[in-house]
Design an enzyme around this catalytic site. Sequence first.
Site, PDB file in Angstrom:
ATOM      1  N   LEU A  12       0.833  -1.205   0.000  1.00 10.94           N
ATOM      2  CA  LEU A  12       0.000   0.000   0.000  1.00 10.94           C
ATOM      3  C   LEU A  12       0.869   1.257   0.000  1.00 10.94           C
ATOM      4  CD1 LEU A  12      -2.872  -0.918   2.495  1.00 10.94           C
ATOM      5  CD2 LEU A  12      -2.539  -1.565   0.094  1.00 10.94           C
ATOM      6  N   ALA A  14      -0.747   4.401  -1.384  1.00  7.11           N
ATOM      7  CA  ALA A  14      -1.627   5.446  -1.926  1.00  7.11           C
ATOM      8  C   ALA A  14      -1.846   6.611  -0.964  1.00  7.11           C
ATOM      9  CB  ALA A  14      -2.964   4.844  -2.335  1.00  7.11           C
ATOM     10  N   ARG A  19       2.788  14.732   5.954  1.00  3.46           N
ATOM     11  CA  ARG A  19       3.682  15.163   7.041  1.00  3.46           C
ATOM     12  C   ARG A  19       5.151  15.215   6.639  1.00  3.46           C
ATOM     13  NH1 ARG A  19       2.512  11.751  12.172  1.00  3.46           N
ATOM     14  NH2 ARG A  19       1.357  10.374  10.780  1.00  3.46           N
ATOM     15  N   GLN A  75      -5.818   3.154  -6.602  1.00  3.36           N
ATOM     16  CA  GLN A  75      -6.930   3.398  -5.681  1.00  3.36           C
ATOM     17  C   GLN A  75      -7.416   4.821  -5.987  1.00  3.36           C
ATOM     18  OE1 GLN A  75      -5.909   3.874  -1.540  1.00  3.36           O
ATOM     19  NE2 GLN A  75      -7.981   3.357  -0.844  1.00  3.36           N
ATOM     20  N   ASP A 105       5.507   2.490   3.626  1.00  5.77           N
ATOM     21  CA  ASP A 105       6.184   3.393   4.559  1.00  5.77           C
ATOM     22  C   ASP A 105       6.657   2.658   5.815  1.00  5.77           C
ATOM     23  OD1 ASP A 105       3.858   2.972   5.954  1.00  5.77           O
ATOM     24  OD2 ASP A 105       3.311   5.086   6.145  1.00  5.77           O
ATOM     25  N   GLY A 141      -3.371   0.807  16.169  1.00  9.81           N
ATOM     26  CA  GLY A 141      -4.478  -0.107  16.418  1.00  9.81           C
ATOM     27  C   GLY A 141      -4.067  -1.096  17.505  1.00  9.81           C
ATOM     28  N   GLU A 156      -9.067   0.072  16.184  1.00 13.71           N
ATOM     29  CA  GLU A 156      -8.343   1.314  15.945  1.00 13.71           C
ATOM     30  C   GLU A 156      -8.431   2.189  17.198  1.00 13.71           C
ATOM     31  OE1 GLU A 156      -6.378   2.185  13.064  1.00 13.71           O
ATOM     32  OE2 GLU A 156      -6.606   0.031  13.254  1.00 13.71           O
ATOM     33  N   ALA A 407      58.910  16.669 -12.847  1.00 11.68           N
ATOM     34  CA  ALA A 407      58.036  17.370 -11.899  1.00 11.68           C
ATOM     35  C   ALA A 407      57.638  18.735 -12.447  1.00 11.68           C
ATOM     36  CB  ALA A 407      58.749  17.528 -10.558  1.00 11.68           C
TER      37      ALA A 407
HETATM   38  C1  UD1 Z   1      -2.771   1.619  10.170  1.00  6.42           C
HETATM   39  C2  UD1 Z   1      -3.625   0.565  10.891  1.00  6.42           C
HETATM   40  C3  UD1 Z   1      -3.321   0.585  12.384  1.00  6.42           C
HETATM   41  C4  UD1 Z   1      -1.839   0.332  12.588  1.00  6.42           C
HETATM   42  C5  UD1 Z   1      -1.013   1.338  11.805  1.00  6.42           C
HETATM   43  C6  UD1 Z   1       0.458   0.961  11.851  1.00  6.42           C
HETATM   44  C7  UD1 Z   1      -5.691   0.423   9.617  1.00  6.42           C
HETATM   45  C8  UD1 Z   1      -7.130   0.777   9.587  1.00  6.42           C
HETATM   46  N1  UD1 Z   1      -5.007   0.855  10.670  1.00  6.42           N
HETATM   47  O1  UD1 Z   1      -3.191   2.871  10.681  1.00  6.42           O
HETATM   48  O2  UD1 Z   1      -4.049  -0.414  13.048  1.00  6.42           O
HETATM   49  O3  UD1 Z   1      -1.529   0.406  13.963  1.00  6.42           O
HETATM   50  O4  UD1 Z   1      -1.400   1.352  10.414  1.00  6.42           O
HETATM   51  O5  UD1 Z   1       1.245   1.935  11.249  1.00  6.42           O
HETATM   52  O6  UD1 Z   1      -5.200  -0.271   8.747  1.00  6.42           O
HETATM   53  N2  UD1 Z   1      -3.075   3.720   2.457  1.00  6.42           N
HETATM   54  C9  UD1 Z   1      -3.570   3.596   1.176  1.00  6.42           C
HETATM   55  N3  UD1 Z   1      -4.837   3.999   0.919  1.00  6.42           N
HETATM   56  C10 UD1 Z   1      -5.658   4.504   1.868  1.00  6.42           C
HETATM   57  C11 UD1 Z   1      -5.163   4.614   3.193  1.00  6.42           C
HETATM   58  C12 UD1 Z   1      -3.868   4.209   3.453  1.00  6.42           C
HETATM   59  O7  UD1 Z   1      -2.857   3.145   0.274  1.00  6.42           O
HETATM   60  O8  UD1 Z   1      -6.816   4.834   1.545  1.00  6.42           O
HETATM   61  C13 UD1 Z   1      -1.709   3.258   2.742  1.00  6.42           C
HETATM   62  C14 UD1 Z   1      -0.777   4.372   3.180  1.00  6.42           C
HETATM   63  O9  UD1 Z   1      -0.072   4.889   2.060  1.00  6.42           O
HETATM   64  C15 UD1 Z   1       0.162   3.644   4.127  1.00  6.42           C
HETATM   65  C16 UD1 Z   1      -0.688   2.540   4.721  1.00  6.42           C
HETATM   66  O10 UD1 Z   1      -1.768   2.359   3.825  1.00  6.42           O
HETATM   67  O11 UD1 Z   1       1.253   3.050   3.420  1.00  6.42           O
HETATM   68  C17 UD1 Z   1      -1.187   2.846   6.150  1.00  6.42           C
HETATM   69  O12 UD1 Z   1      -2.095   3.920   6.111  1.00  6.42           O
HETATM   70  P1  UD1 Z   1      -2.258   4.945   7.309  1.00  6.42           P
HETATM   71  O13 UD1 Z   1      -3.328   5.888   6.969  1.00  6.42           O
HETATM   72  O14 UD1 Z   1      -0.928   5.504   7.653  1.00  6.42           O
HETATM   73  O15 UD1 Z   1      -2.755   3.975   8.487  1.00  6.42           O
HETATM   74  P2  UD1 Z   1      -2.761   4.297  10.013  1.00  6.42           P
HETATM   75  O16 UD1 Z   1      -3.866   5.232  10.345  1.00  6.42           O
HETATM   76  O17 UD1 Z   1      -1.399   4.651  10.459  1.00  6.42           O
HETATM   77 CA    CA Z   2       0.627   5.313   9.351  1.00  2.14          CA
END
Ligand code: UD1
Ligand code: CA
Length: 462
Positions: A12, A14, A19, A75, A105, A141, A156, A407
């Site tokens: 993932l 997207a 930040r 997505q 990430d 989470g 969460e 030299a």
């Molecule tokens: C997520 C987890 C949380 C966990 C945490 C660890 C969920 C609902 N929650 O939360 O339980 O403790 O990671 O870091 O999964 N992304 C997409 N599309 C989206 C949303 C996110 O591709 O619509 C990708 C982001 O680019 C990232 C990853 O998914 O690589 C995590 O997304 P992020 O929004 O950071 O999740 P957290 O809220 O941190």
């Molecule tokens: Ca995150």
Amino acid sequence: MADQAPMAAVILAAGKGTRMKSDLPKVLHEIAGRSMLHHVLSTVSSLSPKSTVVVVGPDMSQVADAATGATIAIQQEALGTGHAVLSARQALAGFEGTVFILFADTPLVTAQTFQAMRTLRENGAGIVVLGFRPDDPAAYGRLITDEGGALEAIVEFKDATPEQAAVRLCNAGLMAVDGRILFELLDRVSNDNAKGEYYLTDIVSLARAQSITCGVMEAPADEVMGVNSRVQLAEAEAVYQKRRRDQAMEDGVTLLDPSTVYFSADTVLGQDVTVGQNVVFGPGVMVEDRVTIKAFSHLEGAHVAQGATVGPFVRLRPGTDIGADVHVGNFVEIKNAIVEPGAKINHLSYVGDAFVGARTNIGAGTITCNYDGFNKYLTVMEEDVFIGSNTSLVAPVRIGKGANTGAGSVISQDIAPDGLGVTRSAQRQLDGAAARYRQRKSSEKAAGKWSKPDPSSVKNTS
Ligand code: UD1
Ligand code: CA
């Protein structure tokens, strides 16, 4: 591992990564000279996946281009991690086996950890979630387990009761899921929660409602750290560097002061290599056995053959190929050059676009004048050449086998084998001239004929 089920990975990427405050998409920021996405892709590839899908947003062509070897799924809207995985459905059509869901990430998870999750999954768990116990559980989470440690649900933080929020075991975000149940579970995830998002994490309670076993695999906190800001990027870099230093020492490399040596993700060091203090390995460095790299050297795009000594204060730039037992020392810069075995370049030299033959000795202050402001040219020194100190070699030029330069010479014409090229003017000897000079100057100064130079008096003439 012939008895293992096939595996696929969905990475993932997207999320917006706001930040980071950067024009560059977050997952393209680098750790040890390699993008976070590339770190995840290369760890995954060591598990020989049948298919690797990278989920990106609609305006993320830079990330898609960087995801070499992977299938791209788009997505359209960032509606949550569960929604993101659903975007990979088409790309995984017909796949049977274990699907890993990874975050681009979260770049430091090791292949061993993935392998352990895979084994746990294939030994009967429908879903295996990677967990950890951070010092500060913050907004992660929470993993809710039964008395036996089996996973019941992921909650969460924003949706957690105080009792659930008190749980220390957290979700790292990564999962290994039985491909037969993944999409069917995701279809049933709703966005009825605090964030209004489709949570990937909800598939655990949905699976439990169907009595599907779910498990947790715990990893050290520094392995699963996510990068959301530049401060966390620097923390991840530090974790990765420490890992590489320890690995180098395990592999038979001596680091005189490990915390001052910096590696790139692709650095290769042989056995019995010694690395001094404050050495930086940029991308593309390969060092063979028994090489010594002395303090304050910076290498990049260079190969160093066995037994060579490099440094202190040496700069090796891309295209440098140092032969066996070569000595390169104090304040020498080399670029795009082949240096044959036993050659010596020990003091204050620039050698660029050059071939240096075996056992050739390059004197202090030698410069290859390789660039005329328009093009670059080659300097060839054949074997057993002796270049006198402070020689300027005006390329293209060839110094024949066994030849010398005097030299201080500016050599712009080829020198035949065993010949000598010297371009100095003959020395004149003037008895008492220095004394007469001092006398004239001091009387001028005493007579006030000298004033301080004034740079602001210079006008631009154009
Ligand atoms: C997520 C987890 C949380 C966990 C945490 C660890 C969920 C609902 N929650 O939360 O339980 O403790 O990671 O870091 O999964 N992304 C997409 N599309 C989206 C949303 C996110 O591709 O619509 C990708 C982001 O680019 C990232 C990853 O998914 O690589 C995590 O997304 P992020 O929004 O950071 O999740 P957290 O809220 O941190
Ligand atoms: Ca995150």
